[in-house]
Write an enzyme that holds these catalytic residues in place. Sequence first.
Site, PDB file in Angstrom:
ATOM      1  N   GLY A 188      75.887  23.811  48.023  1.00  0.00           N
ATOM      2  CA  GLY A 188      74.663  23.545  48.800  1.00  0.00           C
ATOM      3  C   GLY A 188      74.631  22.076  49.174  1.00  0.00           C
ATOM      4  O   GLY A 188      73.588  21.456  49.251  1.00  0.00           O
ATOM      5  N   ASP A 197      68.789  20.557  51.809  1.00  0.00           N
ATOM      6  CA  ASP A 197      67.721  19.555  51.771  1.00  0.00           C
ATOM      7  C   ASP A 197      67.752  18.661  50.544  1.00  0.00           C
ATOM      8  O   ASP A 197      67.632  17.443  50.638  1.00  0.00           O
ATOM      9  CB  ASP A 197      66.367  20.266  51.789  1.00  0.00           C
ATOM     10  N   LEU A 198      67.878  19.281  49.392  1.00  0.00           N
ATOM     11  CA  LEU A 198      67.838  18.516  48.145  1.00  0.00           C
ATOM     12  C   LEU A 198      69.018  17.549  48.073  1.00  0.00           C
ATOM     13  O   LEU A 198      68.878  16.380  47.708  1.00  0.00           O
ATOM     14  CB  LEU A 198      67.872  19.463  46.941  1.00  0.00           C
ATOM     15  N   TYR A 225      72.996  31.836  41.641  1.00  0.00           N
ATOM     16  CA  TYR A 225      73.542  31.193  40.435  1.00  0.00           C
ATOM     17  C   TYR A 225      74.611  32.023  39.729  1.00  0.00           C
ATOM     18  O   TYR A 225      75.701  31.531  39.427  1.00  0.00           O
ATOM     19  CB  TYR A 225      72.435  30.912  39.415  1.00  0.00           C
ATOM     20  N   LYS A 276      65.537  24.506  39.065  1.00  0.00           N
ATOM     21  CA  LYS A 276      64.539  25.572  39.001  1.00  0.00           C
ATOM     22  C   LYS A 276      64.451  26.250  40.361  1.00  0.00           C
ATOM     23  O   LYS A 276      64.826  25.621  41.354  1.00  0.00           O
ATOM     24  CB  LYS A 276      63.185  25.007  38.582  1.00  0.00           C
ATOM     25  N   HIS A 289      63.534  17.633  37.322  1.00  0.00           N
ATOM     26  CA  HIS A 289      63.625  16.228  37.741  1.00  0.00           C
ATOM     27  C   HIS A 289      62.475  15.392  37.204  1.00  0.00           C
ATOM     28  O   HIS A 289      62.559  14.175  37.110  1.00  0.00           O
ATOM     29  CB  HIS A 289      63.717  16.118  39.268  1.00  0.00           C
ATOM     30  N   LYS A 314      61.909  11.080  35.631  1.00  0.00           N
ATOM     31  CA  LYS A 314      61.004  10.024  36.096  1.00  0.00           C
ATOM     32  C   LYS A 314      60.918   8.951  35.019  1.00  0.00           C
ATOM     33  O   LYS A 314      60.848   9.257  33.829  1.00  0.00           O
ATOM     34  CB  LYS A 314      59.611  10.603  36.378  1.00  0.00           C
ATOM     35  N   HIS A 346      57.435  21.341  34.953  1.00  0.00           N
ATOM     36  CA  HIS A 346      57.149  19.906  34.832  1.00  0.00           C
ATOM     37  C   HIS A 346      56.019  19.603  33.853  1.00  0.00           C
ATOM     38  O   HIS A 346      56.123  18.758  32.980  1.00  0.00           O
ATOM     39  CB  HIS A 346      56.720  19.319  36.184  1.00  0.00           C
ATOM     40  N   TRP A 361      33.632  42.318   3.213  1.00  0.00           N
ATOM     41  CA  TRP A 361      34.398  43.377   2.561  1.00  0.00           C
ATOM     42  C   TRP A 361      35.153  44.172   3.619  1.00  0.00           C
ATOM     43  O   TRP A 361      34.812  44.120   4.789  1.00  0.00           O
ATOM     44  CB  TRP A 361      33.453  44.321   1.807  1.00  0.00           C
TER      45      TRP A 361
END
Length: 791
Positions: free
Chosen positions: A37, A41-42, A154, A179, A209, A213, A272, A617
Site C-alpha cells: 500500500g 494515503d497513509l 492482512y 487498525k 499511532h 505521540k 487510542h 439470609w
Amino acid sequence: MFVAVFLLLITLCAQGGNGDEGQEAQRLGHVSVVIAGGTGDLAKKYLWQGFFQLYINQVSSGYTFCFYGGGLSPKDKGTPALFEILKAVSCPSGVPVERCAVLKEQYLRLAQYRQLKTAEDYQDLDKHIKQQLQEEGMVEAGRLFYLSVPAFAYADIADKVNNACRPTTGAWLRVVLEKPFGHDFRSAQILATQLGNSLKEDEMYRIDHYLGKQVVSKILPFRIANKKFLDPIWNKYHIDRVEVVLKETLDAKGRIPFYDEYGVIRDVLQNHMIEVMTLLTMRLPKNMSNNQEVLQNKLKIFSTLQPLGKKQAVIGQYQAYNAEVWAELNKTKDYVSRTPTFAAVVTHIDVAQYDGVPVVLVSGKKLDERVGYARILFKNDVFCVQNHDSIHCKPKQLVYYFGHGNLQYPAILVTKNLFKPALIDSEWKEVTEHKDIKVLGLPISDYYVQTPIVQKDAYAELIAQIFSGRRDNFISAENLLASWNLWTPLLDSLASSFPRIYPGGADNGNLLDFRLKGREISYISKAVIIPPDQVGGSSTDNFQIMQGKYRSADMVTAWTEELIERLATDLQAAAEAVVSEGGTFHLALSGGSTPLALFQRLAQHHFSFPWRDTHVWMVDERCVPLTESESNFHLLHEHLLQHIRIPYYNIHPMPVELNQRLCVEEDGGALLYEREVNKLVSNSSFHFVLLGVGYDGHTASLFPGDKVDGHGERLIALTESPVKPHQRMSLTLRAINRAHQVAVLVMGKGKHELVTQLSRVKDSPNKWPVTGVRPTSGKLIWYIDYDALLG
Ligand SMILES: *[C@@H]1O[C@H](CO)[C@@H](O)[C@H](O)[C@H]1NC(C)=O
Ligand SMILES: *[C@@H]1O[C@H](CO)[C@@H](O)[C@H](O)[C@H]1NC(C)=O
Ligand SMILES: *[C@@H]1O[C@H](CO)[C@@H](O)[C@H](O)[C@H]1NC(C)=O
C-alpha cells in the site's frame, strides 16, 4: 564535496546506492523495508516520511537499506506515483539542508516500486532481495513489512510473506499492522487466528499511532520521574476523576463507507483512548525496559474494568451525517444510520485504589475545537475565605496535552497547587514564557509546563521502535482481545439506540454535556424527539402502578422498572419499621436472575437502607462452592453485598460445603442453618422473604414432585432440582409461611403463560410449589410486571 561523494556510490537496490556512510554496512547487515500500500494515503502522509527519518538516523549505524513501495498497479503506473510521493518528503528539523539533500537523493535511489499482487510477485521480491545480498556480499539483518492496506487483505498478505518472503536464517521478520483489528471480539479473534497461522506473535507489530505521540509515550516515564509526588495522591482519596478526551472539528465526509461500519467507539475509543487510559492507571512497571512487564501490567487493567452497558455511555451523531451516508452509500432518503459520531463513556476500575473514581472517555467529530488531552482532576479540600483567585482554591490537575487546542504544542502541565514536577529527561524542557491563554479553565501561568525540545512525528517514533525491536508501545494480541471483550457488549447494547443529533461546531452549545452519577452517565439536557405520528398522546402515561388481587392475595403490577422501584421501596419501609422499633430486620433473599434488578436498585439508590441492622439470609442455594458463579450467594454478593455497608457478621450464606464436600446429609448442613435461624431470628419468623417462581411453578428450591409439603417441622431441607446442579438447600414451606411478609416477584413475557395458569389452579404444593406459599399470620404480595401479566 557532497557531489563528489554522490558520484562514488556503489550500486544497490536496482537503481540506487547506499551513501558514503555505508562503509560499515557489511558489519550489521542489510534491511529490506516493504510498504504494502506504498502509494496509499497513509504511506503518502506519514510512512515514507517516517522511514526517511529512520534512514537519516541509521545511515551511519552500519546498516544498509532498500525500500520497496508495493501496490496492486503495474510497475509503469506505480513507479511515477511513488516518485511523486518521495519527492515531497521533507527534511526533518535539526538536519542541515545540504546534508539532508544528499540523504534524500540516496533515499530516492534506494526506493523502488514493485507490483505486489500474486504469490509470484512475492516470490520475485524474495528472489530480488537474495540476489542483491549475494551480489553485494551482504548479510541480511531483517525484513520489515508495513501493511498499509485494508484489514481484509492482512491474512492473505501475511500468508504470502510467510510462504515466499521470509528472510534468510538469523535475520528478523517484522510485520506492521494498522487498525482496524476487527470490529468486535469475534472478528478480532478470527483475524488473530488467521494471522497466527502465518506469523509468530513477536513478528507482529500492531500499531496504534497514538502510542507514538510524544506526550502519550511519556505518560509512564512522567509517572515514574514524579513518583514521590504522585504516589501519595494516586488513589481514590485524592483523584476526583480521570478524563481522556479527543475532540475533532472534522466530519467523516469522504470516508463514510468505512466510518459507517465503525463509528466513533470502534474508531478511537476501543484503541487510542483505552490505551491512554491504561497508561494512566496501570501499575508502574518495576523496570520500564522490560516489555513483558509493561504489557502484563497494562493487561491487568482490562481484567479489573467493570463491564460496560448502555448506562455507561451517551452517544450522538452530527446532523449532516445522515445526508453524507445517503450520498456516499447510495441510500434512499428513508435510510437512517445509527452510527455514533460522538460518544462519552464512563468506566470504573474495580480495585480498592480507584474505587468509585470515574474514568471518562470522550470523543467526537464536528465538535467546537480540535484538541486531545488526558486530565487527572484531583479533589481540592481547601476553602478560601477571602481570596477566591488564590491558586490554593483552584482546581488541582495534571494534564497530558497531546496537541492542538489553545496550547498548540504537546506538553505536560501540573497546576502549581499540586507540585513542581521533575523534567522527564534531557529531551524535554520547562516552558516559562507564555502567551496569555487558558488551558482547561485555568490561565497557563497557574501551571508548571514542560514540552519536548524537538517535536517528533508519532509514526517516525514508532518506526524507530519497530526497527530496534521494542514492543511495549504496540498492541499485543492479548491486549487487543481484552479490549474487544470490554467494548463488544457495549456496542451490542447500543446497536438499537438512536444517537442524539447535534448541529456541529460551536452550535452544539451544551447539547452534548453530560453528567456522571455513580456508575452511570447521562446527558444533562433532555432532548425529546417526538416522531410526528406520536404527537398528541403519550402511550405509557395510561399505565401507572396498579393494585389488585392475584390468587386471592395482594398484587402490585407496573412496568418492570417501576415495579422494581416499588418493591425496593416496600422492602425498605418494612426494614425501617422494624429498625425504628429497635429491632433487627431479618431478610431472606432467593437466587436466580429475577431479583438481580432489585439488588442493583437497592445498591444504587437506597443509601438510607438500614443495612447495619439487617441480617441477610438465603432462601435457597445450589450445592456448589460459594466462589462459583452458579452459586446464589455469589450472585447476591456480586450484585448487592459488595456494594453496601453491611457488617460481615450479618450475612448468612447457606453451609452447602462442609468437610470438603457438598450437601451430604450426614454433614448436617441444613440442620446447622436451622439452628442459626432459631438462634438469631425471633420465633424463626423472617421479616421479609423474597421469592421468585420458575416456569414449572417451583419457588425457593422446592420443585414439583419433590414432596414439597413433606418436610414436617423442618425449616431447612436438602432438595433435588430437575436441572443442574441438581442438589439444593432450601427454606421449607414451613419456614416461608412463618414469615411476616412474603413477596413473590414475577417478570418478563416468558412468564405470561405461567401467570395465567397459576391464576386458575387450586393450592397444590406438590404440583405447583408456589401455591403452597400461604403465610400463617403474615402477608403475601405478588409483584408482577405488565409483561408477565398481560403478555
Ligand atoms: C530491565 O529489563 C531489561 C529488558 O528485559 C533487562 O535487560 C534489564 O537487565 C532489566 N533491568 C533490571 C534492573 O532488572
Ligand atoms: C445507486 O443506486 C441506484 C438505484 O439502486 C443504482 O441505479 C445506481 O447504479 C447506484 N449508484 C452507485 C454509484 O452505486
Ligand atoms: C410465632 O410464629 C407462628 C407462625 O407464624 C405464629 O403463629 C405465632 O403467633 C408466633 N408467635 C409469636 C409469639 O409471635
